[in-house]
Scaffold this motif. Structure first.
Motif, PDB file in Angstrom:
ATOM      1  N   GLN A 174      11.872  -7.541   3.675  1.00 36.17           N
ATOM      2  CA  GLN A 174      10.634  -8.260   3.967  1.00 36.17           C
ATOM      3  C   GLN A 174      10.894  -9.518   4.787  1.00 36.17           C
ATOM      4  OE1 GLN A 174       7.415  -7.459   3.163  1.00 36.17           O
ATOM      5  NE2 GLN A 174       6.669  -9.302   4.195  1.00 36.17           N
ATOM      6  N   VAL A 175      11.839 -10.339   4.337  1.00 32.54           N
ATOM      7  CA  VAL A 175      12.052 -11.618   5.014  1.00 32.54           C
ATOM      8  C   VAL A 175      12.734 -11.424   6.364  1.00 32.54           C
ATOM      9  CG1 VAL A 175      14.316 -12.214   4.035  1.00 32.54           C
ATOM     10  CG2 VAL A 175      12.665 -14.035   4.580  1.00 32.54           C
ATOM     11  N   LEU A 176      13.578 -10.412   6.502  1.00 32.04           N
ATOM     12  CA  LEU A 176      14.174 -10.115   7.804  1.00 32.04           C
ATOM     13  C   LEU A 176      13.091  -9.689   8.786  1.00 32.04           C
ATOM     14  CD1 LEU A 176      16.646  -9.714   9.622  1.00 32.04           C
ATOM     15  CD2 LEU A 176      16.962  -7.457   8.575  1.00 32.04           C
ATOM     16  N   SER A 177      12.156  -8.870   8.334  1.00 32.33           N
ATOM     17  CA  SER A 177      11.029  -8.473   9.178  1.00 32.33           C
ATOM     18  C   SER A 177      10.230  -9.693   9.622  1.00 32.33           C
ATOM     19  CB  SER A 177      10.118  -7.504   8.419  1.00 32.33           C
ATOM     20  OG  SER A 177      10.801  -6.325   8.058  1.00 32.33           O
ATOM     21  N   GLU A 178       9.929 -10.571   8.676  1.00 35.83           N
ATOM     22  CA  GLU A 178       9.159 -11.775   8.993  1.00 35.83           C
ATOM     23  C   GLU A 178       9.906 -12.653  10.000  1.00 35.83           C
ATOM     24  OE1 GLU A 178       8.393 -13.704   5.311  1.00 35.83           O
ATOM     25  OE2 GLU A 178       7.052 -12.139   4.556  1.00 35.83           O
ATOM     26  N   ALA A 179      11.208 -12.830   9.791  1.00 43.52           N
ATOM     27  CA  ALA A 179      11.990 -13.700  10.667  1.00 43.52           C
ATOM     28  C   ALA A 179      12.037 -13.163  12.091  1.00 43.52           C
ATOM     29  CB  ALA A 179      13.407 -13.851  10.112  1.00 43.52           C
ATOM     30  N   LEU A 180      12.196 -11.853  12.246  1.00 47.50           N
ATOM     31  CA  LEU A 180      12.254 -11.259  13.588  1.00 47.50           C
ATOM     32  C   LEU A 180      10.910 -11.386  14.300  1.00 47.50           C
ATOM     33  CD1 LEU A 180      14.360  -8.084  12.775  1.00 47.50           C
ATOM     34  CD2 LEU A 180      15.106 -10.056  14.137  1.00 47.50           C
ATOM     35  N   VAL A 181       9.827 -11.155  13.574  1.00 46.93           N
ATOM     36  CA  VAL A 181       8.496 -11.288  14.181  1.00 46.93           C
ATOM     37  C   VAL A 181       8.232 -12.747  14.537  1.00 46.93           C
ATOM     38  CG1 VAL A 181       6.020 -11.007  13.771  1.00 46.93           C
ATOM     39  CG2 VAL A 181       7.612  -9.211  13.052  1.00 46.93           C
ATOM     40  N   LEU A 233       8.819  -1.044  -5.602  1.00 46.42           N
ATOM     41  CA  LEU A 233       8.258  -2.364  -5.896  1.00 46.42           C
ATOM     42  C   LEU A 233       7.259  -2.290  -7.053  1.00 46.42           C
ATOM     43  CD1 LEU A 233       7.868  -3.738  -2.279  1.00 46.42           C
ATOM     44  CD2 LEU A 233       9.287  -4.739  -4.090  1.00 46.42           C
ATOM     45  N   SER A 234       6.549  -1.191  -7.159  1.00 51.55           N
ATOM     46  CA  SER A 234       5.641  -1.021  -8.294  1.00 51.55           C
ATOM     47  C   SER A 234       6.433  -0.894  -9.595  1.00 51.55           C
ATOM     48  CB  SER A 234       4.765   0.221  -8.077  1.00 51.55           C
ATOM     49  OG  SER A 234       3.940   0.061  -6.940  1.00 51.55           O
ATOM     50  N   GLN A 252       4.484 -10.240  -4.160  1.00 51.73           N
ATOM     51  CA  GLN A 252       3.988 -10.390  -2.794  1.00 51.73           C
ATOM     52  C   GLN A 252       4.509  -9.278  -1.894  1.00 51.73           C
ATOM     53  OE1 GLN A 252       1.676 -12.421  -1.659  1.00 51.73           O
ATOM     54  NE2 GLN A 252       1.843 -11.500   0.381  1.00 51.73           N
ATOM     55  N   ASN A 253       5.770  -8.913  -2.052  1.00 49.63           N
ATOM     56  CA  ASN A 253       6.328  -7.826  -1.254  1.00 49.63           C
ATOM     57  C   ASN A 253       5.581  -6.514  -1.506  1.00 49.63           C
ATOM     58  OD1 ASN A 253       8.224  -9.642  -0.331  1.00 49.63           O
ATOM     59  ND2 ASN A 253       9.885  -8.879  -1.618  1.00 49.63           N
ATOM     60  N   ARG A 254       5.194  -6.289  -2.769  1.00 54.12           N
ATOM     61  CA  ARG A 254       4.443  -5.067  -3.084  1.00 54.12           C
ATOM     62  C   ARG A 254       3.093  -5.061  -2.381  1.00 54.12           C
ATOM     63  NH1 ARG A 254       0.680  -4.266  -6.814  1.00 54.12           N
ATOM     64  NH2 ARG A 254       1.258  -6.129  -7.995  1.00 54.12           N
ATOM     65  N   LEU A 255       2.435  -6.203  -2.316  1.00 50.59           N
ATOM     66  CA  LEU A 255       1.142  -6.272  -1.634  1.00 50.59           C
ATOM     67  C   LEU A 255       1.294  -5.952  -0.148  1.00 50.59           C
ATOM     68  CD1 LEU A 255      -0.331  -9.492  -3.290  1.00 50.59           C
ATOM     69  CD2 LEU A 255      -0.968  -7.119  -3.761  1.00 50.59           C
ATOM     70  N   VAL A 256       2.351  -6.465   0.468  1.00 53.16           N
ATOM     71  CA  VAL A 256       2.577  -6.185   1.893  1.00 53.16           C
ATOM     72  C   VAL A 256       2.924  -4.716   2.093  1.00 53.16           C
ATOM     73  CG1 VAL A 256       3.983  -6.738   3.914  1.00 53.16           C
ATOM     74  CG2 VAL A 256       3.303  -8.555   2.342  1.00 53.16           C
ATOM     75  N   GLN A 258       2.030  -2.223   0.230  1.00 51.06           N
ATOM     76  CA  GLN A 258       0.800  -1.452   0.039  1.00 51.06           C
ATOM     77  C   GLN A 258      -0.064  -1.483   1.294  1.00 51.06           C
ATOM     78  OE1 GLN A 258      -0.490   0.271  -3.091  1.00 51.06           O
ATOM     79  NE2 GLN A 258      -1.371   1.145  -1.214  1.00 51.06           N
ATOM     80  N   ALA A 259      -0.181  -2.664   1.911  1.00 47.72           N
ATOM     81  CA  ALA A 259      -0.981  -2.779   3.127  1.00 47.72           C
ATOM     82  C   ALA A 259      -0.377  -1.965   4.262  1.00 47.72           C
ATOM     83  CB  ALA A 259      -1.096  -4.251   3.524  1.00 47.72           C
ATOM     84  N   ALA A 260       0.944  -1.964   4.372  1.00 52.06           N
ATOM     85  CA  ALA A 260       1.602  -1.185   5.423  1.00 52.06           C
ATOM     86  C   ALA A 260       1.411   0.311   5.206  1.00 52.06           C
ATOM     87  CB  ALA A 260       3.086  -1.526   5.467  1.00 52.06           C
ATOM     88  N   VAL A 261       1.498   0.747   3.963  1.00 53.95           N
ATOM     89  CA  VAL A 261       1.241   2.160   3.651  1.00 53.95           C
ATOM     90  C   VAL A 261      -0.206   2.505   3.954  1.00 53.95           C
ATOM     91  CG1 VAL A 261       1.094   3.840   1.771  1.00 53.95           C
ATOM     92  CG2 VAL A 261       3.115   2.357   1.980  1.00 53.95           C
ATOM     93  N   ASP A 262      -1.125   1.629   3.582  1.00 55.54           N
ATOM     94  CA  ASP A 262      -2.550   1.863   3.864  1.00 55.54           C
ATOM     95  C   ASP A 262      -2.817   1.912   5.358  1.00 55.54           C
ATOM     96  OD1 ASP A 262      -3.024   1.869   1.150  1.00 55.54           O
ATOM     97  OD2 ASP A 262      -3.808  -0.181   1.078  1.00 55.54           O
ATOM     98  N   ALA A 263      -1.966   1.247   6.143  1.00 52.21           N
ATOM     99  CA  ALA A 263      -2.111   1.254   7.602  1.00 52.21           C
ATOM    100  C   ALA A 263      -1.504   2.498   8.238  1.00 52.21           C
ATOM    101  CB  ALA A 263      -1.471   0.003   8.189  1.00 52.21           C
ATOM    102  N   GLY A 264      -1.004   3.416   7.415  1.00 52.35           N
ATOM    103  CA  GLY A 264      -0.484   4.681   7.934  1.00 52.35           C
ATOM    104  C   GLY A 264       1.005   4.715   8.183  1.00 52.35           C
ATOM    105  N   LEU A 265       1.752   3.742   7.642  1.00 51.07           N
ATOM    106  CA  LEU A 265       3.183   3.663   7.909  1.00 51.07           C
ATOM    107  C   LEU A 265       4.037   4.164   6.746  1.00 51.07           C
ATOM    108  CD1 LEU A 265       3.284   0.137   9.609  1.00 51.07           C
ATOM    109  CD2 LEU A 265       3.269   2.381  10.724  1.00 51.07           C
ATOM    110  N   GLY A 266       3.443   4.819   5.800  1.00 56.38           N
ATOM    111  CA  GLY A 266       4.170   5.231   4.603  1.00 56.38           C
ATOM    112  C   GLY A 266       5.339   6.146   4.846  1.00 56.38           C
TER     113      GLY A 266
END
Length: 287
Positions: A174-181, A233-234, A252-256, A258-266
């Motif tokens: 999660q944090v590596l993704s955030e740092a790169l973005v 994470l669940s 917080q990581n689980r919420l993110v 979940q949102a990514a899966v809901d966005a079709g990236l599962g």
């Protein structure tokens, strides 16, 4: 993971006596490489084995594979040892360990840290829970797959330790993704940013072996899907809640996730969290 384990064991001269997968074609693809028959049921796969190695995706898969007239426990020989490597709730391990004990057999919960390439090199890390005497019986099998085998406690301890390890791994993702973005939003090339991160104090093994996935996300093979990230994470947050342990980062990581899966990236690799965050930045109108 299970397929890679079977191939590695065969290459190391261990007798693979039967294979089973709920999708038969997957077992058939491995059978040709290890010269072992494909069993029609989990029971048939367990019947000829002294050691039964299990690697499944979630709690429901474990329960359905063990239970019933055609389940794994129905085929166990007395004194056989099941090595349960799946990442599941520790309560599931304890339940299955009891079912296995009723067959006069034993269960070691021994989930792993590592990826398929580490299986192929015999460099996994096992974290094992259960009777240490039974662990010694299966150690020759584990040693063919592992660089290290840790005995961390009684039944369920291996599963609990795996959730603790994954809490760190998934936080790193999660944090590596955030740092790169963040670096890209500031105009820094992703590869240049990765050079710095990999050479810095945060350059953990995870950062190094996930580099290609983060730098070439469209070509990245799925080493660990976001769907499984969400599942783990669940498990982590549910387990922590039962023990009264606050884990705000994992929540917080689980919420993110979940949102990514809901966005079709599962079905995408876990590194696709970076894509989700970048897409969200653009859709919210940031410049």
């Amino acid at each position: 993971m299970g397929a890679a384990m079977a191939v590695r064991l065969s290459e190391q001269g261990r007798d693979v006596v039967a294979l089973y997968n709920r999708t038969a074609s997957k077992a058939e693809a491995v059978a040709a490489r290890v010269r072992a028959p494909v069993a029609g049921t989990a029971r048939e796969a367990a019947e000829p084995a002294d050691v039964v190695l299990v690697s499944l995706g979630d709690d429901d898969a474990v329960l359905s594979t063990y239970r019933g007239a055609d389940g794994l426990t129905a085929g166990l020989q007395p004194d056989a040892v099941v090595v349960e490597t799946s990442t599941v709730d520790p309560r599931i391990v304890e339940e299955m360990a009891q079912a296995v004990a009723e067959c006069d057999a034993g269960l070691i919960d021994a989930p792993v840290s590592g990826s398929v390439p580490l299986v192929q090199k015999g460099e996994l890390t096992f974290m094992a829970g259960g009777d240490p005497r039974q662990l010694e019986l299966v150690r020759p099998v584990l040693d063919a797959l592992a660089r290290q085998v840790f005995h961390v406690g009684g039944s369920g301890a291996g599963a609990a330790m795996k959730l603790a390890v994954n809490a760190v791994v998934l936080s790193l993702n999660q944090v590596l993704s955030e740092a790169l973005v963040l670096a890209e939003a500031a105009g820094i090339d992703r590869s240049a940013a990765y050079d710095v991160l990999a050479a810095s104090a945060v350059g953990a093994p995870f950062v190094h072996y996930k580099r290609d996935a983060f730098e070439h996300p469209d070509d990245a093979p799925v080493a660990f899907s976001l769907g499984l990230v969400l599942k783990d994470l669940s498990l982590i947050t549910g387990f922590a809640e039962r023990l009264g342990v606050p884990m705000e980062q994992s929540v917080q990581n689980r919420l993110v996730a979940q949102a990514a899966v809901d966005a079709g990236l599962g079905d995408r690799d876990m590194s696709a969290i970076a894509r989700y965050l970048a897409d969200r930045r653009h859709t919210t109108g940031s410049s």
